[in-house]
Write a protein that holds these residues in place. Sequence first.
Motif, mmCIF file in Angstrom:
data_model
loop_
_atom_site.group_PDB
_atom_site.id
_atom_site.type_symbol
_atom_site.label_atom_id
_atom_site.label_comp_id
_atom_site.label_asym_id
_atom_site.label_seq_id
_atom_site.Cartn_x
_atom_site.Cartn_y
_atom_site.Cartn_z
ATOM 1 N N ASP A 1 -100.379 -33.274 17.560
ATOM 2 C CA ASP A 1 -99.091 -32.580 17.529
ATOM 3 C C ASP A 1 -99.157 -31.557 16.397
ATOM 4 O O ASP A 1 -98.657 -31.795 15.287
ATOM 5 C CB ASP A 1 -97.954 -33.586 17.299
ATOM 6 C CG ASP A 1 -97.840 -34.591 18.439
ATOM 7 O OD1 ASP A 1 -98.448 -34.356 19.497
ATOM 8 O OD2 ASP A 1 -97.151 -35.600 18.261
ATOM 9 N N GLY A 2 -99.769 -30.415 16.682
ATOM 10 C CA GLY A 2 -100.045 -29.454 15.629
ATOM 11 C C GLY A 2 -99.362 -28.114 15.774
ATOM 12 O O GLY A 2 -99.734 -27.164 15.072
ATOM 13 N N ASP A 3 -98.359 -27.995 16.655
ATOM 14 C CA ASP A 3 -97.713 -26.706 16.869
ATOM 15 C C ASP A 3 -96.456 -26.519 16.026
ATOM 16 O O ASP A 3 -95.827 -25.463 16.075
ATOM 17 C CB ASP A 3 -97.361 -26.537 18.349
ATOM 18 C CG ASP A 3 -98.596 -26.544 19.230
ATOM 19 O OD1 ASP A 3 -99.601 -25.945 18.811
ATOM 20 O OD2 ASP A 3 -98.556 -27.161 20.311
ATOM 21 N N GLU A 4 -96.084 -27.548 15.258
ATOM 22 C CA GLU A 4 -94.926 -27.425 14.375
ATOM 23 C C GLU A 4 -95.332 -26.729 13.072
ATOM 24 O O GLU A 4 -96.492 -26.757 12.686
ATOM 25 C CB GLU A 4 -94.334 -28.804 14.066
ATOM 26 C CG GLU A 4 -93.821 -29.536 15.296
ATOM 27 C CD GLU A 4 -94.937 -30.126 16.148
ATOM 28 O OE1 GLU A 4 -94.810 -30.082 17.385
ATOM 29 O OE2 GLU A 4 -95.935 -30.607 15.579
ATOM 30 N N HIS A 5 -94.345 -26.144 12.397
ATOM 31 C CA HIS A 5 -94.579 -25.489 11.111
ATOM 32 C C HIS A 5 -94.119 -26.378 9.969
ATOM 33 O O HIS A 5 -93.768 -25.882 8.901
ATOM 34 C CB HIS A 5 -93.853 -24.136 11.059
ATOM 35 C CG HIS A 5 -94.382 -23.150 12.045
ATOM 36 N ND1 HIS A 5 -94.026 -21.820 12.019
ATOM 37 C CD2 HIS A 5 -95.244 -23.288 13.092
ATOM 38 C CE1 HIS A 5 -94.646 -21.189 13.008
ATOM 39 N NE2 HIS A 5 -95.379 -22.066 13.667
ATOM 40 N N ALA A 6 -94.088 -27.669 10.192
ATOM 41 C CA ALA A 6 -93.673 -28.647 9.184
ATOM 42 C C ALA A 6 -94.557 -29.870 9.324
ATOM 43 O O ALA A 6 -95.123 -30.132 10.392
ATOM 44 C CB ALA A 6 -92.208 -29.029 9.368
ATOM 45 N N ASP A 7 -94.684 -30.621 8.229
ATOM 46 C CA ASP A 7 -95.549 -31.801 8.243
ATOM 47 C C ASP A 7 -94.764 -33.102 8.208
ATOM 48 O O ASP A 7 -95.283 -34.154 7.838
ATOM 49 C CB ASP A 7 -96.534 -31.754 7.080
ATOM 50 C CG ASP A 7 -95.846 -31.728 5.718
ATOM 51 O OD1 ASP A 7 -94.596 -31.718 5.680
ATOM 52 O OD2 ASP A 7 -96.556 -31.711 4.694
ATOM 53 N N ALA A 8 -93.491 -33.060 8.621
ATOM 54 C CA ALA A 8 -92.663 -34.266 8.644
ATOM 55 C C ALA A 8 -93.238 -35.280 9.635
ATOM 56 O O ALA A 8 -93.858 -34.911 10.645
ATOM 57 C CB ALA A 8 -91.233 -33.916 9.034
ATOM 58 N N PRO A 9 -93.038 -36.584 9.395
ATOM 59 C CA PRO A 9 -93.560 -37.600 10.320
ATOM 60 C C PRO A 9 -93.021 -37.419 11.734
ATOM 61 O O PRO A 9 -91.875 -36.978 11.948
ATOM 62 C CB PRO A 9 -93.054 -38.910 9.710
ATOM 63 C CG PRO A 9 -92.846 -38.607 8.258
ATOM 64 C CD PRO A 9 -92.385 -37.187 8.218
ATOM 65 N N VAL A 10 -93.861 -37.754 12.706
ATOM 66 C CA VAL A 10 -93.466 -37.767 14.114
ATOM 67 C C VAL A 10 -92.928 -39.156 14.446
ATOM 68 O O VAL A 10 -93.528 -40.171 14.081
ATOM 69 C CB VAL A 10 -94.660 -37.433 15.027
ATOM 70 C CG1 VAL A 10 -94.284 -37.594 16.493
ATOM 71 C CG2 VAL A 10 -95.152 -36.015 14.758
ATOM 72 N N VAL A 11 -91.796 -39.191 15.131
ATOM 73 C CA VAL A 11 -91.159 -40.441 15.548
ATOM 74 C C VAL A 11 -91.324 -40.584 17.058
ATOM 75 O O VAL A 11 -90.991 -39.665 17.812
ATOM 76 C CB VAL A 11 -89.669 -40.449 15.180
ATOM 77 C CG1 VAL A 11 -88.962 -41.672 15.774
ATOM 78 C CG2 VAL A 11 -89.493 -40.408 13.668
ATOM 79 N N SER A 12 -91.849 -41.723 17.505
ATOM 80 C CA SER A 12 -92.069 -41.971 18.927
ATOM 81 C C SER A 12 -91.331 -43.235 19.347
ATOM 82 O O SER A 12 -91.536 -44.312 18.772
ATOM 83 C CB SER A 12 -93.573 -42.123 19.195
ATOM 84 O OG SER A 12 -93.807 -42.521 20.531
ATOM 85 N N LEU A 13 -90.484 -43.108 20.369
ATOM 86 C CA LEU A 13 -89.722 -44.231 20.914
ATOM 87 C C LEU A 13 -90.122 -44.446 22.367
ATOM 88 O O LEU A 13 -90.292 -43.486 23.117
ATOM 89 C CB LEU A 13 -88.222 -43.948 20.823
ATOM 90 C CG LEU A 13 -87.649 -43.761 19.416
ATOM 91 C CD1 LEU A 13 -86.250 -43.166 19.488
ATOM 92 C CD2 LEU A 13 -87.634 -45.085 18.666
ATOM 93 N N SER A 14 -90.249 -45.709 22.769
ATOM 94 C CA SER A 14 -90.682 -46.045 24.122
ATOM 95 C C SER A 14 -89.574 -46.744 24.900
ATOM 96 O O SER A 14 -88.883 -47.613 24.369
ATOM 97 C CB SER A 14 -91.914 -46.956 24.077
ATOM 98 O OG SER A 14 -93.034 -46.283 23.537
ATOM 99 N N LEU A 15 -89.443 -46.360 26.189
ATOM 100 C CA LEU A 15 -88.524 -47.018 27.104
ATOM 101 C C LEU A 15 -89.257 -47.292 28.408
ATOM 102 O O LEU A 15 -90.038 -46.459 28.883
ATOM 103 C CB LEU A 15 -87.308 -46.130 27.408
ATOM 104 C CG LEU A 15 -86.343 -45.789 26.278
ATOM 105 C CD1 LEU A 15 -85.273 -44.819 26.787
ATOM 106 C CD2 LEU A 15 -85.699 -47.036 25.717
ATOM 107 N N GLY A 16 -89.007 -48.453 29.011
ATOM 108 C CA GLY A 16 -89.555 -48.735 30.328
ATOM 109 C C GLY A 16 -90.881 -49.450 30.291
ATOM 110 O O GLY A 16 -91.092 -50.375 29.502
ATOM 111 N N ASP A 17 -91.794 -49.012 31.152
ATOM 112 C CA ASP A 17 -93.080 -49.691 31.302
ATOM 113 C C ASP A 17 -93.890 -49.690 30.010
ATOM 114 O O ASP A 17 -93.865 -48.733 29.230
ATOM 115 C CB ASP A 17 -93.911 -49.031 32.405
ATOM 116 C CG ASP A 17 -93.430 -49.380 33.801
ATOM 117 O OD1 ASP A 17 -92.702 -50.372 33.956
ATOM 118 O OD2 ASP A 17 -93.797 -48.639 34.747
ATOM 119 N N THR A 18 -94.640 -50.750 29.818
ATOM 120 C CA THR A 18 -95.573 -50.873 28.702
ATOM 121 C C THR A 18 -96.731 -49.896 28.883
ATOM 122 O O THR A 18 -97.156 -49.621 30.015
ATOM 123 C CB THR A 18 -96.117 -52.312 28.639
ATOM 124 O OG1 THR A 18 -95.029 -53.193 28.369
ATOM 125 C CG2 THR A 18 -97.183 -52.469 27.560
#
Length: 216
Positions: free
Chosen positions: A133-150
């Motif tokens: 995920d390198g197209d942002e102009h900031a180095d803030a953490p990426v947050v990933s949330l999952s819903l549904g199938d494993t």
Amino acid sequence: MDAELFPRERAKVVPGAVHVPDWLDADRQRRLLTACREWALPPAGLRTVRTPGGGTMTARQVCLGWHWYPYAYACVAVDGDGAPVKAFPDWLGELARRAVADALGPAAVPTASYDIALINFYDGDARMGMHRDGDEHADAPVVSLSLGDTCVFRFGNTETRTRPYTDVELRSGDLFVFGGPSRLAFHGVPRVRPGTAPAWLGLSGRLNITLRVSGL
């Protein structure tokens, strides 16, 4: 699962990357799913992403705040229907900040506001290749949330798409945050396990909501 012989524990996968199982309770999962279904509607709704080489991503995507396309951001769905991107809601930004604080500690919460959501829907044989995920102009953490199938979430290193990497099982309601030394690590989804979503959620397939700071 309803009955766990050994309850799942939060885990630091590598420095800067943390998996928190069951971070979203059932009510929050239902509310987030309802919101995702609204966001997926046109205009600027769920679309198939085409790569510059002529291929297509098997996971379909909708964006909030800024519209991502390979490999940049725009204010409109330039590779979709051309409509203005949907607004990024304040409550989703607050959710991202709470997630970072819970996973990495309050000191890791960025001063800038979260303003991008990339929401990927996996059905059938959808996968996601190793990428950064390198197209942002900031180095803030990426947050990933999952819903549904494993799914099997493959989290690698910052130098190469190949080993070393760690495979993590992400279930509905799980949180995964990566920042700091792992912010630009390669990662992907080699496999989704159909039919593993909780019955009470009412979702066939997998939704992944990734929240980012654009720096734009």
